[in-house]
Structures are given as C-alpha cells and as structure tokens.
Design a protein around this motif. Structure first.
Motif, short mmCIF file in Angstrom:
data_model
loop_
_atom_site.label_atom_id
_atom_site.label_comp_id
_atom_site.label_asym_id
_atom_site.label_seq_id
_atom_site.Cartn_x
_atom_site.Cartn_y
_atom_site.Cartn_z
N GLN A 176 8.32 4.75 2.85
CA GLN A 176 8.37 3.51 3.62
C GLN A 176 6.99 2.87 3.72
OE1 GLN A 176 10.84 1.82 4.42
NE2 GLN A 176 12.40 3.33 3.89
N ALA A 177 6.02 3.71 4.01
CA ALA A 177 4.65 3.19 4.12
C ALA A 177 4.22 2.58 2.79
CB ALA A 177 3.70 4.30 4.53
N ALA A 178 4.53 3.28 1.72
CA ALA A 178 4.15 2.79 0.39
C ALA A 178 4.81 1.45 0.11
CB ALA A 178 4.54 3.81 -0.67
N ILE A 179 6.11 1.35 0.39
CA ILE A 179 6.82 0.09 0.15
C ILE A 179 6.17 -1.03 0.93
CG2 ILE A 179 8.97 -1.13 0.63
CD1 ILE A 179 10.46 1.47 -0.07
N GLN A 180 5.89 -0.75 2.18
CA GLN A 180 5.34 -1.81 3.02
C GLN A 180 3.97 -2.26 2.53
OE1 GLN A 180 3.49 -1.05 6.52
NE2 GLN A 180 3.53 -3.24 7.02
N VAL A 181 3.11 -1.30 2.28
CA VAL A 181 1.75 -1.66 1.88
C VAL A 181 1.73 -2.30 0.50
CG1 VAL A 181 -0.58 -0.82 1.49
CG2 VAL A 181 0.80 0.20 3.27
N ILE A 182 2.45 -1.70 -0.44
CA ILE A 182 2.44 -2.25 -1.80
C ILE A 182 3.08 -3.64 -1.83
CG2 ILE A 182 3.15 -1.89 -4.19
CD1 ILE A 182 3.05 1.06 -3.74
N SER A 183 4.11 -3.82 -1.01
CA SER A 183 4.73 -5.15 -0.95
C SER A 183 3.71 -6.20 -0.54
CB SER A 183 5.87 -5.16 0.08
OG SER A 183 6.93 -4.36 -0.37
N GLU A 184 2.88 -5.82 0.41
CA GLU A 184 1.89 -6.77 0.91
C GLU A 184 0.74 -7.02 -0.06
OE1 GLU A 184 0.42 -5.63 4.75
OE2 GLU A 184 2.44 -5.66 5.58
N LYS A 185 0.21 -5.91 -0.60
CA LYS A 185 -1.03 -6.04 -1.36
C LYS A 185 -0.86 -5.96 -2.86
CE LYS A 185 -4.51 -3.86 0.44
NZ LYS A 185 -5.46 -2.87 1.00
N ILE A 214 -4.12 4.91 -2.49
CA ILE A 214 -3.47 6.00 -1.77
C ILE A 214 -4.00 6.05 -0.35
CG2 ILE A 214 -3.13 8.50 -1.72
CD1 ILE A 214 -1.76 7.15 -4.02
N SER A 215 -5.26 5.76 -0.23
CA SER A 215 -5.88 5.73 1.09
C SER A 215 -5.16 4.75 2.02
CB SER A 215 -7.35 5.35 0.93
OG SER A 215 -7.93 5.07 2.17
N ASP A 216 -4.82 3.59 1.51
CA ASP A 216 -4.08 2.62 2.32
C ASP A 216 -2.74 3.20 2.76
OD1 ASP A 216 -6.01 0.63 1.98
OD2 ASP A 216 -5.12 -0.06 0.11
N ILE A 217 -2.08 3.83 1.82
CA ILE A 217 -0.74 4.33 2.10
C ILE A 217 -0.77 5.44 3.16
CG2 ILE A 217 1.23 5.55 1.11
CD1 ILE A 217 0.58 4.03 -1.54
N VAL A 218 -1.68 6.39 2.97
CA VAL A 218 -1.72 7.49 3.94
C VAL A 218 -2.15 7.01 5.32
CG1 VAL A 218 -2.13 9.23 2.17
CG2 VAL A 218 -4.08 8.18 3.32
N LYS A 219 -3.03 6.02 5.33
CA LYS A 219 -3.42 5.48 6.63
C LYS A 219 -2.20 4.90 7.33
CE LYS A 219 -7.86 4.37 5.70
NZ LYS A 219 -8.65 3.36 5.00
N SER A 220 -1.45 4.11 6.56
CA SER A 220 -0.27 3.48 7.13
C SER A 220 0.79 4.51 7.54
CB SER A 220 0.31 2.50 6.11
OG SER A 220 1.57 2.06 6.49
N ALA A 221 0.85 5.59 6.77
CA ALA A 221 1.84 6.62 7.08
C ALA A 221 1.36 7.58 8.17
CB ALA A 221 2.20 7.39 5.82
#
Lengths: 194, 194, 194, 194
Positions: free
Chosen positions: D14-23, D30-37
């Motif tokens: 879910q975090a990956a979908i959200q972040v990748i959708s945005e950016k 990966i750093s963005d994703i884990v932060k978000s997760a």
DNA sequence: TATGAATGAGACTTCATTCAT
DNA sequence: AATGAATGAAGTCTCATTCAT
C-alpha cells in the motif's frame, strides 16, 4: 545524535577542515574528504546534507575553539586592560593557528552569500566581550559615553583584522608584538577613563 | 593595448562584474559572461587568460573607483578631522554601492589563496591616507606617538569592516549615522592631540 | 539549425534509439549513447537539454516515420475499405519493425508523467485519418451517425493495440493475417453503410 | 506466510502504491517507501526481493481490484448489452480511480521489458469476459462469426484505451458519457445479431 | 581578431542493497 | 523478525578551455 555518530561527525569535520585548508574549498571534492576520513562516499551524506553545509559547520567549530581558549586564559579577576591584552594576544595566536580555516570561512561564507551567518556564529563571543566592557564601565576603567554594542564589535574586528593582515595578508610592517601593542594602545587611548 | 581592444577589455570586465555580482563567482560561467558581453566564447580568452584572472582585475577596478571618489571629495585644505569624517562617509557609501563586488573579492581572493594581493592593491590608498596622517601629525592635530603605517591600516580597516558589517552582514545595532559617528569618535578619542 | 548540426542531431538520436531499444531507457546512460554516437559527453547537451528530452524526440521521430509510410502506401483513389486494410497492414508492419522504440516511448512518456504528449504527437496522424473518414461518410461508404473524432481515435488505437499485443505482448491466439482480418471485419461491421 | 507477515506485506505494498503513484517509479526510493510504511530500511527486503519486484505485485493488485469490481456490478441475469454497458462504465470508473497506478504499471512493465506479463495478469479477466461473449452467442444476442478470443481482447482494449486517453491523456473531445456511449454503439453495431 | 562548436574530465549526489546487532 | 547505518557504484550534467575556420 548518539555518541558514536557524533564521533563520526567529528571525524568527517576534521577531515574536511584538513583537506579544505590544504586545497581550498572549490578544489576539494567530497571524494577527497571521505578518502581522508576513511569512510564511504555515501556516508558523508548521512552526516551532512551537502558539500556547502560544511562551511557553517567549520565556522562554528572554529569559533567554538577560539572562544573556549579566550575563556580559558581570561580570569574574572582580571582588570579590563589585562583582559584586553590577553584577548589581543589570544586573537593573534588563534589567527596564526587557524589561518587556513579562517580563509576558507571567508570564502565559504562569501560563496554562500551568507555573510549574515558570521554574526549569528559570533553572537556568543560578542556577548561575552560586551559584558567585559560593561563591567569595565561599571568599574570606571573605561569611559561611559560609548555605544557598547558597536564598540565591542569594532574592537573585536580591529584585533582580528589586524591579526589576519599580519598572518594571512603577510603584512609585516612591524614585529608581531608591536602590532599587538599598537592595537592595545589605540584602544586604550580611546577608551581609558583617565 | 589599442584603444579598441581596451574598450572590449572593459566591456568584458563590466559584464563579468555585473553577472558575478548577481550570481556569485562559482555560479557564473564564462558562457554567462560572454553572453552578457555580447561576444563569442573564445574571445574571452583573448583578453583574460582564465576565469580566475577576473578576480584581481575586478578587485583592482573596485579600488580604483573607490580611491578616485576619496580623492574627489577630500580637499587638500580640509583639516584631518574633516578628512576623517569624509573618508568614513565615503567608505560607507562605496561599501553600500559595491557590496556585491566586495563579496566577490573576498571569496575570489580567498579562493585563489592570495589574500596578499589585497595589500598590493590597497597600497596606493594606504599611502594616500598615510600622508594625511603624517600631515596631521605635523599640524599637531593628532598625537605623534603612533606607528603611522600600522595606525593607517587599522583605521581604514576599522571603517571598512564596520561598513561591511552594516551593509553586508546586515548588522543593524544602530542607525547608519550612529555607526559613522561612533567610529569617528573612537578614532578621535584615540588620536586627538588635545 | 544548420545542415551540419542537423546531421549531428540525427546521429545522436539514432544512437539513442539504438542503445535504448537494446538496453531500455533506465539502463541506458548518456555515456552509452555518446559512445555509440562517437561524440564527446558534453556534445550531447548541445543538442538535447537532458536525458529525458530524448523520449519525446524519439516518439516524434517514430510517428514521423510511421505517418510517412502510411501516406506512401495509401492512395487518394483508394476506397475507404482499401485504405483501412492498408492502414491495418502498415500498422502491423511498423509495430513489428519498431517494437523496441514503441516500448521505450510507452515507458518514457509514462516516466515523464506526460501521457498528454502522445496526443500532441499523434495529432497529424489523427487528422489525416479523420479526413479519410469524413470522405468515406461523404461517399456514403460508412454510416454518418458516428462521432468522427472519437471513432478515428478508437480505430487507430484498436489497430495499434492489437498489433502491440501481437508483436510485443507475444499474444498469439491466431495468425497475424487473422488478427488483421478480425480487426478489419470488426470495424467494417460497425461502420459499413450497407 | 503467516497472517501477521501478510499484513506487513500489504502495508508495504500500500505504501509503495501510494508513494509511487505520487512521485513515479524512478523518483521513488525504497527509503521513501519504508518511511511511508513506518518500517525499517532492511525490513523491506524481508518481503520483496528487490525494488523492481514491486511492479508486478502492484499490477496484480490493480487487476484484482478491478476484476472484483466487475464481478460485483455484473449480474448473471444481465443481458450481454447490459453487461457491456456496465463493463464500459466500470472501466471508466476504475481508470479514473487508479490512473496513477495504471501509469506506473505501464512504465514499470515497460522498464522490465516484460509486456508479456500483462497478458498473464489479465488472463482471468479475459477469460471471464470471453464466457460472457460465448453466452451472448449462445443466446443469439450477438453474431457467431467472430473469433471470440480476439474479439474479447479487442473490446477490452478498446474500452481501456479510450478511458485512458480520456483520464490520463486528458483527451476531452466529448463528455465522458458520450465517450462511453460511442464505444457502446461502436461495439453494438459490430456484434449485434440483429 | 573573432568565432562558437566540441571536448572530456570530474563534481556532486542518490540509492538499492547488505549486514552486524 | 527487525533494524538502520554503511556502502560504493553509477549517473547526469557542467564548464573551462581549445582550435579549426
């Protein structure tokens, strides 16, 4: 910051100071610094956000050392004129010791168009010396018709710039002691209460 | 150098000053300068051997202007204290006008590790003011127990650095006139023969 | 752009297409491209402002070629159904020939979040086919109750996507000719005036 | 996978979908994703073998949702033309809702040079719709001279690509309902048994 | 004297992945 | 299972300088 990461921060800062002092800011690459610090390229960026962020860190480090030394040699019992003499001498000493760092701070802060930061970094030192002056006024060692803030900064700059001209600008119109004596006299004539 | 080529030299220098003042030395490329000067890339190198050679040229240009202005406002008939007042005022004026150039000289000269050049460039100005001081001693306007060379430089630096702190460092502990007055008084108290 | 610089632009573009087709956009570095083009690293940036600017350029190039071919094979005398057949065949041919470029355009435009550019690039092709449809309506070859703009795009996309599924998605539910025939029939049944 | 670890897998996805959708895929680390997760860097690699393995997982997730929705809105009692209408509407709805994910699937699958995977992922959806068509043939709602497999895919792609042009390509030649109606009519004219 | 296209070294920074704890 | 500091390779882009015209 944990103790360990603080150590690494310092290790990087020391390496940066050393390398930049030798080669100058622009001629120093992050690669040079990390090699000297014995860490990986990417590790640098865990401790500093960018190359340019080194400059304020170095400047801060420099003033911290300088100020520590001042506080060490000056005693609360010293009369203002003793303080002044000690401060002048210490200024010359630290200018000689850290001339390379001083140069890089000049260039760095200028590069970053952020001369204002000097003022912030200098704040504690200015304040400390201001108190000495206020005390001297109270003790009637010096006249009370001056603007303390302005005079403080004028004196500190007078000492520093003269020392810089001597050690960095290699201006040798007289011996070092004569330089120091001349500053001392110049200020004493101007401020002395008698 | 023929007249025509001198014109082009100036054109490049002016363009360089303007662009570097705006963007800073490091952020300015030769490409920016030649575009602003309206010449071709290669032409730059017919007049300047390298990018870094611009800095001393700019510094020289700056001092030339400043010094011209000093000589213009100061009259031979002026008493020393009038001269001092005028020199302080003019220093503040030129510092304000040329603060960007001053910054780039700081960074530039530091970059080149060649702070010594300042001294050389400043020589004529120092000399001129030295003569004023010697005259003042002769006229018994100021005391004769000072080291003229050292005092000259201290005064000039005192004025300049205070003006720089005011205009570049954005230190505003008092009004501009008060800054000027405080410097004037500080020096007067120190040197006045009475 | 002079003729010579246009040549170099093409040389870079061709090299880029070739290398990116092989390795994919992300796995291709500018270094790869310039090596393949036989130019210096910096030269690339004289012709393209950035790596990502290659994608629209390639897409444009692709459509130009495709469209040229369409105009070549289709004659003004052709009936609409002949045109349709030819366009389907040509679409399959160019999809096969340029499948790697098509992939990189997909990824590239998606990467750049600029799917809208497709529309702009496709504009001339859409327009050309729209005219064919309008003519067909006028000639009563096809029905006149359709939205010409929407139908044009649906037809073109139907052809292209089917061809892409066949050649790129490796979907082989039937022979290539059968795919083409099925598209043709599908459209003919939907639009035929009889 | 235990229930708890499945939860964490989903959290990361879910975090990956959200972040990748945005950016966008490439601009997401990966750093963005884990932060978000809200997990640690290393934890990511306990659930996904690499960054690129996210793409098929996301694509799969997308189709699962889409397909669920289709099955939800479509009833077994619906006539084929009702089904078609509903599928078109649902396609437009999900395209709007998930346009960012769709884009990243395009780019992602293209990046991986693995367009074929689309076909595999789409398989269940194709199959489901194929059955609807076979049923429609059996009920004599549509003609029986078509290649069912090919026609299925043509229809689905026609719907999807038109919706994508509308929502992602921002092609607005008509209102959304008109787009849907035009697709419907186009297909109906082509397949209707009457 | 003037041009400006071409060069190519090198800089900063990012980031997927690992591994000791 | 979870962490997160450390790694170091690799990439894009800039730019001072040269040189053929």
């Amino acid at each position: 910051m944990t103790k360990k990461s603080e150590e690494k921060y310092d290790k990087i800062l020391q390496a940066a100071i050393q390398v930049i002092s030798e080669k100058g800011y622009e001629n120093t690459s992050i690669s040079d610094i990390v090699k000297s610090a014995g860490i990986a390229q990417g590790t640098f960026y865990l401790y500093f956000p960018s190359k340019s962020s080194l400059i304020p860190a170095i400047a801060d480090h420099l003033l911290t050392i300088t100020f520590e030394k001042m506080k060490l040699v000056v005693s609360d019992q010293d009369s203002f004129w003793i303080v002044l003499e000690k401060v002048i001498r210490t200024t010359f000493e630290t200018t000689e010791d850290f001339k390379d760092i001083i140069i890089l701070c000049y260039s760095g802060l200028a590069i970053e168009h952020s001369m204002e930061k000097w003022e912030i970094i200098y704040q504690p030192f200015y304040q400390w010396f201001e108190e000495k002056i206020n005390l001297a006024i109270k003790h009637q060692e010096i006249i009370d018709t001056i603007d303390v803030k302005l005079t403080t900064k004028m004196i500190i700059n007078l000492m520093e710039n003269t020392a810089e001209r001597y050690f960095i600008g290699k201006e040798h119109d007289a011996l070092e002691e004569e330089y120091q004596k001349e500053i001392y006299n110049f200020i004493k004539r101007s401020l002395s209460a008698f």
